[in-house]
Scaffold this motif. Structure first.
Motif, PDB file in Angstrom:
ATOM      1  N   TYR A   1       9.706 -18.333   6.047  1.00  0.00           N
ATOM      2  CA  TYR A   1       9.057 -17.611   6.922  1.00  0.00           C
ATOM      3  C   TYR A   1       9.948 -16.313   7.370  1.00  0.00           C
ATOM      4  N   LYS A   2       9.385 -15.063   7.091  1.00  0.00           N
ATOM      5  CA  LYS A   2      10.078 -13.844   7.450  1.00  0.00           C
ATOM      6  C   LYS A   2       9.123 -12.844   8.523  1.00  0.00           C
ATOM      7  N   THR A   3       9.707 -12.002   9.303  1.00  0.00           N
ATOM      8  CA  THR A   3       9.151 -11.083   9.876  1.00  0.00           C
ATOM      9  C   THR A   3       9.170  -9.765   9.338  1.00  0.00           C
ATOM     10  N   ILE A   4       8.209  -9.140   9.242  1.00  0.00           N
ATOM     11  CA  ILE A   4       8.061  -7.707   8.695  1.00  0.00           C
ATOM     12  C   ILE A   4       8.468  -6.698   9.820  1.00  0.00           C
ATOM     13  N   ARG A   5       9.324  -5.593   9.388  1.00  0.00           N
ATOM     14  CA  ARG A   5       9.498  -4.715  10.253  1.00  0.00           C
ATOM     15  C   ARG A   5       9.643  -3.383   9.594  1.00  0.00           C
ATOM     16  N   TYR A   6       9.841  -2.036   9.879  1.00  0.00           N
ATOM     17  CA  TYR A   6      10.092  -0.988   9.172  1.00  0.00           C
ATOM     18  C   TYR A   6      11.455  -0.904   9.103  1.00  0.00           C
ATOM     19  N   PRO A   7      11.984  -0.264   7.877  1.00  0.00           N
ATOM     20  CA  PRO A   7      13.327  -0.015   7.319  1.00  0.00           C
ATOM     21  C   PRO A   7      14.195   0.309   8.671  1.00  0.00           C
ATOM     22  N   GLY A   8      15.535  -0.172   8.666  1.00  0.00           N
ATOM     23  CA  GLY A   8      16.058   0.172   9.906  1.00  0.00           C
ATOM     24  C   GLY A   8      16.130  -0.659  11.250  1.00  0.00           C
TER      25      GLY A   8
ATOM     26  N   LEU B   1      10.982   0.444  24.497  1.00  0.00           N
ATOM     27  CA  LEU B   1       9.872   0.092  23.663  1.00  0.00           C
ATOM     28  C   LEU B   1       8.627  -0.217  24.373  1.00  0.00           C
ATOM     29  N   PRO B   2       7.873   0.917  25.160  1.00  0.00           N
ATOM     30  CA  PRO B   2       6.753   0.551  25.680  1.00  0.00           C
ATOM     31  C   PRO B   2       5.585  -0.018  24.759  1.00  0.00           C
ATOM     32  N   PRO B   3       4.582  -0.538  25.212  1.00  0.00           N
ATOM     33  CA  PRO B   3       3.354  -1.018  24.519  1.00  0.00           C
ATOM     34  C   PRO B   3       2.930   0.349  23.568  1.00  0.00           C
ATOM     35  N   ASP B   4       2.278  -0.055  22.553  1.00  0.00           N
ATOM     36  CA  ASP B   4       1.581   0.980  21.835  1.00  0.00           C
ATOM     37  C   ASP B   4       0.067   0.353  21.408  1.00  0.00           C
ATOM     38  N   ASP B   5      -0.930   0.715  21.739  1.00  0.00           N
ATOM     39  CA  ASP B   5      -2.222   0.154  21.188  1.00  0.00           C
ATOM     40  C   ASP B   5      -2.712   0.630  19.859  1.00  0.00           C
ATOM     41  N   GLN B   6      -1.938   1.573  19.200  1.00  0.00           N
ATOM     42  CA  GLN B   6      -2.195   1.996  17.847  1.00  0.00           C
ATOM     43  C   GLN B   6      -1.330   1.266  16.889  1.00  0.00           C
ATOM     44  N   ASP B   7      -1.713  -0.087  16.587  1.00  0.00           N
ATOM     45  CA  ASP B   7      -0.840  -0.719  15.732  1.00  0.00           C
ATOM     46  C   ASP B   7      -1.427  -1.011  14.412  1.00  0.00           C
ATOM     47  N   ARG B   8      -0.830  -1.491  13.318  1.00  0.00           N
ATOM     48  CA  ARG B   8      -1.556  -1.742  12.068  1.00  0.00           C
ATOM     49  C   ARG B   8      -2.516  -2.671  11.941  1.00  0.00           C
ATOM     50  N   VAL B   9      -2.766  -3.738  12.936  1.00  0.00           N
ATOM     51  CA  VAL B   9      -4.061  -4.657  13.164  1.00  0.00           C
ATOM     52  C   VAL B   9      -5.161  -3.787  13.330  1.00  0.00           C
TER      53      VAL B   9
ATOM     54  N   ASN C   1       0.910  -1.268  -0.109  1.00  0.00           N
ATOM     55  CA  ASN C   1       0.092  -0.041  -0.013  1.00  0.00           C
ATOM     56  C   ASN C   1       0.749   1.362  -0.025  1.00  0.00           C
ATOM     57  N   GLY C   2       2.130   1.257  -0.703  1.00  0.00           N
ATOM     58  CA  GLY C   2       2.701   2.218  -0.895  1.00  0.00           C
ATOM     59  C   GLY C   2       3.815   2.685   0.200  1.00  0.00           C
ATOM     60  N   ILE C   3       3.765   1.618   1.364  1.00  0.00           N
ATOM     61  CA  ILE C   3       4.690   2.003   2.527  1.00  0.00           C
ATOM     62  C   ILE C   3       5.901   0.872   2.346  1.00  0.00           C
ATOM     63  N   GLU C   4       6.996   1.250   2.642  1.00  0.00           N
ATOM     64  CA  GLU C   4       8.235   0.392   2.622  1.00  0.00           C
ATOM     65  C   GLU C   4       8.773  -0.299   3.947  1.00  0.00           C
ATOM     66  N   TYR C   5       8.718  -1.629   3.810  1.00  0.00           N
ATOM     67  CA  TYR C   5       9.286  -2.457   4.800  1.00  0.00           C
ATOM     68  C   TYR C   5      10.387  -3.292   4.587  1.00  0.00           C
ATOM     69  N   GLU C   6      10.890  -3.644   5.510  1.00  0.00           N
ATOM     70  CA  GLU C   6      12.022  -4.918   5.265  1.00  0.00           C
ATOM     71  C   GLU C   6      11.551  -6.097   5.870  1.00  0.00           C
ATOM     72  N   ALA C   7      11.945  -6.998   5.646  1.00  0.00           N
ATOM     73  CA  ALA C   7      11.450  -8.603   6.116  1.00  0.00           C
ATOM     74  C   ALA C   7      12.872  -9.504   6.081  1.00  0.00           C
ATOM     75  N   PHE C   8      13.047 -10.385   6.980  1.00  0.00           N
ATOM     76  CA  PHE C   8      14.025 -11.109   7.354  1.00  0.00           C
ATOM     77  C   PHE C   8      13.587 -12.275   8.336  1.00  0.00           C
ATOM     78  N   THR C   9      14.577 -13.269   8.051  1.00  0.00           N
ATOM     79  CA  THR C   9      14.247 -14.705   8.849  1.00  0.00           C
ATOM     80  C   THR C   9      14.325 -14.572  10.257  1.00  0.00           C
ATOM     81  N   THR C  10      13.324 -15.202  10.938  1.00  0.00           N
ATOM     82  CA  THR C  10      13.301 -15.274  12.322  1.00  0.00           C
ATOM     83  C   THR C  10      12.606 -16.712  12.555  1.00  0.00           C
ATOM     84  N   SER C  11      12.843 -17.141  13.797  1.00  0.00           N
ATOM     85  CA  SER C  11      12.905 -18.544  14.058  1.00  0.00           C
ATOM     86  C   SER C  11      11.205 -18.940  14.429  1.00  0.00           C
TER      87      SER C  11
END
Length: 277
Positions: free
Chosen positions: A230-237, A266-274, A201-211
């Motif tokens: 399987y890879k985990t999606i995160r913001y670049p950086g 990194l405290p919790p944040d209830d405003q997430d992409r879900v 949707n026009g937003i750039e992410y990175e993904a990489f292997t996680t267990s």
């Protein structure tokens, strides 16, 4: 054996949500932890217990017909053993491969069902991928690639992450080997590897292997597909930041210290992409 009185072990963010949702289904839920959370609904019975004490676990399960372990991965197996010993059903959302293998072994002699890996990944993502794979004719499916990420809507800092989920599990999946299928054979690959760029949707992410995210799918699909990963999606950086911490600063040797650092920063944040979608 129907489930009417489940016991939920661990009343953090995930455990409290699971207990509340089951209570909303008119189940008689027992919540088990060392200390009761402040906002536990009155409809949930609380029992204090030390989950590292087998005798306390057995006592806490009196009158229950299922155990659901929502604990850090290192504390899950004793709950599974206690459920097996008293002959009730067992579930958890863990991604830990060794714990899952031990529970599969217990299940061979269990009276109740024992089903680990009931989270988003492993769990729902595997069910979804298997359903999509079943739509293809035998031999026509070559690749299964699964991508999952828990992301805040408004990321801050280089890691761009919020501690909404178990940070013990996060560090564990960042530092353990990953199951994959390559050239139709099951193999192991390091975590934080095979980075790729995703644009959604026009937003750039990175993904990489996680267990752990594949669950047992590598076992199921070996010889059937050329590639499964399987890879985990995160913001670049995020990946560069975690590599710095885990590899260069050697927090891989001190995982609990890294968990504490992340909890502080990194405290919790209830405003997430879900929630956004």
């Amino acid at each position: 054996m129907p489930i009417t009185r489940p016991a939920v072990f661990g009343l953090g963010g995930i455990g409290s949500l699971v207990a509340t949702l089951l209570s909303d289904l008119n189940m008689q839920v027992i919540g088990i932890d060392k200390v009761a959370p402040v906002a536990l609904p009155e409809t949930i019975e609380f029992r204090a217990a030390d989950v590292t004490d087998p005798a306390a676990l057995a006592h806490a399960l009196i009158g229950c017909d299922a155990a659901i372990a929502c604990l850090p991965y290192a504390l899950i197996l004793p709950v599974a053993r206690a459920a097996h010993a008293v002959g009730i059903h067992y579930f958890d959302p863990t991604e830990d491969v060794e714990t899952t293998e031990a529970i599969r072994e217990l299940s061979q002699t269990a009276i109740g069902v024992m089903i680990p890996q009931n989270g988003l990944a492993p769990g729902f993502i595997g069910i979804l991928a298997a359903h999509l794979a079943s739509q293809f004719d035998a031999g026509s499916l070559r690749h299964i690639k699964m991508r999952v990420g828990a992301l805040p809507q408004h990321p801050i800092g280089q890691l761009g992450y919020a501690g909404n989920w178990s940070l013990e599990g996060l560090v564990h999946e960042y530092t353990s080997e990953c199951d994959i299928i390559a050239n139709r054979k099951r193999q192991k690959e390091g975590a934080l590897e095979d980075a790729e760029v995703l644009r959604i949707n026009g937003i750039e992410y990175e993904a990489f292997t996680t267990s752990g995210g594949l669950g047992t799918m590598a076992e199921t699909y070996e010889g059937q597909v050329d590639i499964l990963n399987y890879k985990t999606i995160r913001y670049p950086g995020h990946l560069d930041g975690m590599r710095l911490l885990i590899d260069e600063l050697r927090f891989k040797e001190r995982p609990q210290q890294l968990v504490q650092c992340l909890a502080d920063a990194l405290p919790p944040d209830d405003q997430d992409r879900v929630r956004e979608h």
